[in-house]
Design an enzyme around this catalytic site. Sequence first.
Site, mmCIF file in Angstrom:
data_model
loop_
_atom_site.group_PDB
_atom_site.id
_atom_site.type_symbol
_atom_site.label_atom_id
_atom_site.label_comp_id
_atom_site.label_asym_id
_atom_site.label_seq_id
_atom_site.Cartn_x
_atom_site.Cartn_y
_atom_site.Cartn_z
ATOM 1 N N ASP A 31 -54.477 40.764 54.554
ATOM 2 C CA ASP A 31 -55.705 40.125 54.081
ATOM 3 C C ASP A 31 -56.507 39.464 55.199
ATOM 4 O OD1 ASP A 31 -54.801 40.992 51.723
ATOM 5 O OD2 ASP A 31 -54.459 39.017 50.809
ATOM 6 N N GLU A 33 -56.705 40.302 58.335
ATOM 7 C CA GLU A 33 -57.419 41.288 59.134
ATOM 8 C C GLU A 33 -58.625 41.821 58.362
ATOM 9 O OE1 GLU A 33 -53.903 43.630 61.081
ATOM 10 O OE2 GLU A 33 -53.306 42.288 59.505
ATOM 11 N N ASP A 35 -60.278 40.139 56.066
ATOM 12 C CA ASP A 35 -61.275 39.072 56.077
ATOM 13 C C ASP A 35 -62.035 39.045 57.401
ATOM 14 O OD1 ASP A 35 -60.756 38.263 53.527
ATOM 15 O OD2 ASP A 35 -59.423 36.602 54.083
ATOM 16 N N SER A 80 -66.458 37.273 42.340
ATOM 17 C CA SER A 80 -65.463 36.978 43.367
ATOM 18 C C SER A 80 -65.685 35.546 43.845
ATOM 19 C CB SER A 80 -65.651 37.986 44.483
ATOM 20 O OG SER A 80 -64.662 37.816 45.435
ATOM 21 N N GLU A 112 -57.603 24.271 41.823
ATOM 22 C CA GLU A 112 -56.521 25.092 41.263
ATOM 23 C C GLU A 112 -55.958 25.998 42.352
ATOM 24 O OE1 GLU A 112 -58.305 27.615 38.284
ATOM 25 O OE2 GLU A 112 -59.558 25.935 37.655
ATOM 26 N N LYS A 114 -55.176 29.360 44.176
ATOM 27 C CA LYS A 114 -55.754 30.701 44.179
ATOM 28 C C LYS A 114 -54.581 31.672 44.230
ATOM 29 C CE LYS A 114 -59.008 33.580 46.826
ATOM 30 N NZ LYS A 114 -58.301 34.770 46.510
ATOM 31 N N ASP A 116 -52.289 34.791 44.317
ATOM 32 C CA ASP A 116 -52.440 36.085 44.965
ATOM 33 C C ASP A 116 -51.823 37.170 44.086
ATOM 34 O OD1 ASP A 116 -53.300 37.728 46.899
ATOM 35 O OD2 ASP A 116 -51.816 37.152 48.404
ATOM 36 N N TYR A 252 -57.720 31.235 33.834
ATOM 37 C CA TYR A 252 -58.545 30.140 34.369
ATOM 38 C C TYR A 252 -60.032 30.229 34.032
ATOM 39 C CZ TYR A 252 -58.894 33.834 37.869
ATOM 40 O OH TYR A 252 -59.040 35.047 38.485
ATOM 41 N N LYS A 325 -63.528 23.995 42.521
ATOM 42 C CA LYS A 325 -64.592 24.378 41.585
ATOM 43 C C LYS A 325 -65.397 23.153 41.172
ATOM 44 C CE LYS A 325 -61.789 28.104 39.670
ATOM 45 N NZ LYS A 325 -61.098 28.703 38.529
ATOM 46 N N LYS A 349 -59.094 28.852 51.840
ATOM 47 C CA LYS A 349 -57.968 29.726 52.189
ATOM 48 C C LYS A 349 -56.920 28.995 53.033
ATOM 49 C CE LYS A 349 -58.001 33.833 51.535
ATOM 50 N NZ LYS A 349 -58.777 35.053 51.615
ATOM 51 N N CYS A 443 -21.987 46.363 74.096
ATOM 52 C CA CYS A 443 -22.707 45.098 74.244
ATOM 53 C C CYS A 443 -23.721 45.221 75.383
ATOM 54 C CB CYS A 443 -21.717 43.973 74.525
ATOM 55 S SG CYS A 443 -22.535 42.447 75.012
ATOM 56 N N CYS A 446 -22.366 42.826 78.417
ATOM 57 C CA CYS A 446 -21.154 43.046 79.211
ATOM 58 C C CYS A 446 -20.676 44.498 79.178
ATOM 59 C CB CYS A 446 -20.038 42.116 78.735
ATOM 60 S SG CYS A 446 -19.425 42.528 77.092
ATOM 61 N N CYS A 461 -19.775 41.590 69.733
ATOM 62 C CA CYS A 461 -19.154 41.802 71.032
ATOM 63 C C CYS A 461 -17.945 40.870 71.017
ATOM 64 C CB CYS A 461 -20.115 41.410 72.152
ATOM 65 S SG CYS A 461 -19.254 41.268 73.730
ATOM 66 N N CYS A 466 -17.662 37.488 77.692
ATOM 67 C CA CYS A 466 -19.019 38.061 77.776
ATOM 68 C C CYS A 466 -20.002 36.989 78.251
ATOM 69 C CB CYS A 466 -19.445 38.606 76.413
ATOM 70 S SG CYS A 466 -21.173 39.104 76.382
HETATM 71 S S1 IVH Z 1 -62.206 31.734 40.036
HETATM 72 C C1 IVH Z 1 -66.284 32.877 39.012
HETATM 73 N N1 IVH Z 1 -59.768 30.791 40.049
HETATM 74 O O1 IVH Z 1 -59.292 35.070 43.570
HETATM 75 C C2 IVH Z 1 -64.833 32.772 39.064
HETATM 76 N N2 IVH Z 1 -60.135 32.933 40.987
HETATM 77 O O2 IVH Z 1 -61.451 35.879 45.769
HETATM 78 C C3 IVH Z 1 -64.274 33.353 40.291
HETATM 79 N N3 IVH Z 1 -58.129 34.028 41.826
HETATM 80 O O3 IVH Z 1 -60.611 37.945 42.390
HETATM 81 C C4 IVH Z 1 -62.817 33.331 40.345
HETATM 82 N N4 IVH Z 1 -56.724 32.427 41.282
HETATM 83 O O4 IVH Z 1 -58.809 37.119 40.979
HETATM 84 C C5 IVH Z 1 -60.565 31.808 40.394
HETATM 85 N N5 IVH Z 1 -57.661 29.850 39.968
HETATM 86 C C6 IVH Z 1 -58.451 30.859 40.293
HETATM 87 C C7 IVH Z 1 -57.966 32.032 40.903
HETATM 88 C C8 IVH Z 1 -58.850 33.044 41.257
HETATM 89 C C9 IVH Z 1 -56.841 33.616 41.817
HETATM 90 C C10 IVH Z 1 -58.586 35.299 42.391
HETATM 91 C C11 IVH Z 1 -59.509 36.046 41.498
HETATM 92 C C12 IVH Z 1 -60.594 36.584 42.396
HETATM 93 C C13 IVH Z 1 -60.212 36.101 43.744
HETATM 94 C C14 IVH Z 1 -61.450 35.564 44.441
#
Ligand code: IVH
Length: 704
Positions: A31, A33, A35, A80, A112, A114, A116, A252, A325, A349, A443, A446, A461, A466
Site C-alpha cells: 500500500d 508504494e 500511495d 473513498s 474510528e 480505518k 484494512d 460505519y 470524521k 495513516k 557450518c 567452522c 553446528c 566453533c
Molecule cells: S469512511 C465517506 N470509515 O477505508 C465515507 N472508511 O480509503 C468514506 N475504511 O474504502 C469511508 N474503515 O473501505 C470509513 N471506519 C471507517 C473505515 C473506512 C475502513 C475504508 C473504506 C474505504 C477506505 C478509504
Amino acid sequence: MTSLVRYNQLKQEINAHNHRYHVLDNPIISDVEYDRLLVELRQIESEHPDWVTPDSPTQRAGAVVSDKFEKVKHPRPILSLANAFGAADARAWYERIRKLDDRVERAKFTVEPKIDGLSVVLHYRDGVFVQGATRGDGEIGEDITANLRTVRAIPLKIPVEQTKDESRETHSNEPAQLSIFEQPSSFSSRPPSYLVVRGEVFLNNKDFERLNTRLAENGEKTYMNPRNAAAGSLRQLSPAITATRPLTMLVYQVVYWENEAQKNPDVLYPPGSQWELLQWLKDLGFPVTDVARRFDALDEAISYTETWDEGRDNLGYEADGMVIKLDDLGMALELGFVGKDPRGAIAFKFPAREVTTTLLNIEVEVGRTGVLTPKAVLEAVEIGGVIVRNATLHNFDYIAEKDIRIGDRVLVKRAGEVIPYIIGPVTDARSGAETTYIPPQTCPACGQAVEHFEGEVAWYCVNAACPAQLVRNLEHFVSRGAMDISGLGIKIVEQLIAIGLVRDVADLYTVTREQLLALEGFADKKADNLLVAIAESKAQPLNRLIIALGIHGVGEVAAGDLARHFGSLDALMETSAADLESIEGFGPNTAAAIVDWFARPANQNLLAKLKSVGLWPVETQRAQTSMQNAPLSGLTFVVTGTLPTLSREGVKEFIEAQGGKVTDSVSKKTSYLVLGENPGSKHNKALALGVPILDEDGLRKLAG
Ligand code: IVH
C-alpha cells in the site's frame, strides 16, 4: 521537471496495480508504494492540470469491476478518503475545511479505526438483508450477496417493528436543519423501510493465522496478509468456501435510505452525528467498533489517533490508520467532496509496516547455541521511518514452505520491536531468473557438518569450539543487560578469539595490558579503560552473571528469581529439576535446561575458571528480603520520557529491587506510568486508559 512521458507511465502503472489489487486480489506492491505513486501522480496533475485525462486513476474510485459476478449499481457513490500522513497533514485538512465553513471551529470529531479489509455495501428491505456488494469502482460493485450471507457478523434481519414513537419520521424530513445541533442521544431505533449501510469485512489477526495454517496443511495457497485473505475469501465463486473463512465485519456508514414518505432522499437519516449514528447502528444489531471516540478539538483527535498508532497491535485486526470524521454529518455533507474524497473526513495513516523489496541473498548466521539461522539480505527499503537491509527468515523449513527464492520480490514486515521478517514472495512478480535456495550442509563459520535433531526444525553446528558460537557467546556475556563491559565491541571480541587469546568467557579476565596493546587499534588509554571495565564487571550482582551465562530460557526475570532463590552459583549448581519447578514461573522445560547446562563438563570447567578469577558473586541483602513484602511487589510499571536522576536501566533496577515489574507497553493492567520529560505516546495511552501517573519523586515515595 516532470515529463509527460513520466505522467503517462505513472497512470499506466497505477491502473495496472489497481487491477491487480481490486480485480485479481493479487497485488504485487504494498500500500505504501501504491500511495507513493499516487502522491507523485497528484503532484504532477496539480502542476499540469491540462494533462489530466478521464482515465487518470485520480478520476475514479479504485477498482474496475470484474466479470466474475453480477453488477450492482450503488444507490449513492461509495466514496473513498483522502490521506493524511501525520499531524501536519491533518491540521492542513482542518484549515482547508475551516476556510470553507467557519462552523468547523466549533465542530466535534469522531475517530474510528480505518480497518484494512474489504468495503461492502449492504441493502435491507423491510429489515431483511436482500443484497450485498463490493465497492467496485464506487459507482458499480459486484453482487456477492450469497457470499456475504455466510458472514455471521452480518445481520440477516434488523428490527423494523418496534416502536410506537413516530416522531423520528418528522426528523427525517428535516435533517438539514437539525444537523448542526446535537442530536438527542436516544432515537427511536426503527430503521427506514429501505436501508443501505456500508461496512468493512475483514479477518481478526488470530483467525488469519489459523486460516493460513489450515490452508498450508491442506497444501493450498496461503494469503500474504489479512486484507488479501478477506478479499479472496469474499470473492469466491462458491459461497460454501466463503462459509469456511472466519470473516467478520464492522459497519460505519449509512449510504442511503428510503421510507414510504420519502422516496428519493438526498438528506441524512438521523442521527446526524457520526458518534450517535454508530450507536444507532449498534442498536439495530450491526457490529460497530468499540474504540471510536468523540472529541471537542482536532488536537485531541490527533493524539488519540497517535495512541492507536503505538497500540495498533492491541486492536486484534489490521488497521492502516484512523479515520477522523467531522461528527456533524450534515456539515460534512454540505462540505461536499474533491474527486472521490469527501471533505468531511480524513484517513490519518499509520506508518506502513509492510513493503516489498528484492531479496538479494540469504546468509547464514551461527547463534550462541550453534543454531544456524538464515538471514535475508535485502535491497535497502524504508519501513516506518527505518531503513531495512536485513530480515529474518525464521528457519530453513520456512524458506522451503514459502518457496522463497533468491532474486524474488518479497513482502517484508516490520512491526514494533519485532525484527523485520519476510512474509513471503510475490510470485507474480517473478521473471524466471530467481534461484531456489539450498541450505548449507556445513557450518559457514567452522566448516563442520551440521546436525538436525529429531522433532526440531533447527539445524545446529555442534562443534563446541566453533568460533562463531564463541563470538556470539562473548557478545552476549559483555552486553549491557548482562556483565555490561563497555568498550568490548564485536571487532575486539573477534580479534581476541582469532589470535586464540580468548577461548571462553572466563579468559577475558586473564587478558593482560601487553596482550591488548598488541592488538590492532589499541593504545594505552583504550587498553586501560577496557581492563578497568573488565575488572569492574566482577562486582556485578549474581542475577547479571546468571543472565550472562546464556542458559536457554533464562532471561532477566528468571535470572532474578534464581539469584534470589539460591543466593549463589554454588547452590544453583547443586539444584534439581524438582526444586527448580517449585519456584513460581519455572516450568519443566526451563528447569531441565538449567540442570542440563550445569551438568555439562565444559560448563563446569568454565564455572571453575570463573571462580578462580574471582568472578563469583553471592546474593547478600537481596537474598534476605522476601520480595512478597517488598513495597512495589505485585505492581507493574511503564516508564516514558527522561527522569531527573534515574537512567532507563537505573529506574528499572530500582523498581525491580523493590519487588515491582517493568514492562514496555501501557495496558489496562499497568499499575503506574512513570513520567519523565519529553514523554512518548505511552503518556497518551495511559491517559486514555486511566492509568495512574507518577513522577520520579512519586515513585520514590511509593517505594518508601
Ligand atoms: S469512511 C465517506 N470509515 O477505508 C465515507 N472508511 O480509503 C468514506 N475504511 O474504502 C469511508 N474503515 O473501505 C470509513 N471506519 C471507517 C473505515 C473506512 C475502513 C475504508 C473504506 C474505504 C477506505 C478509504
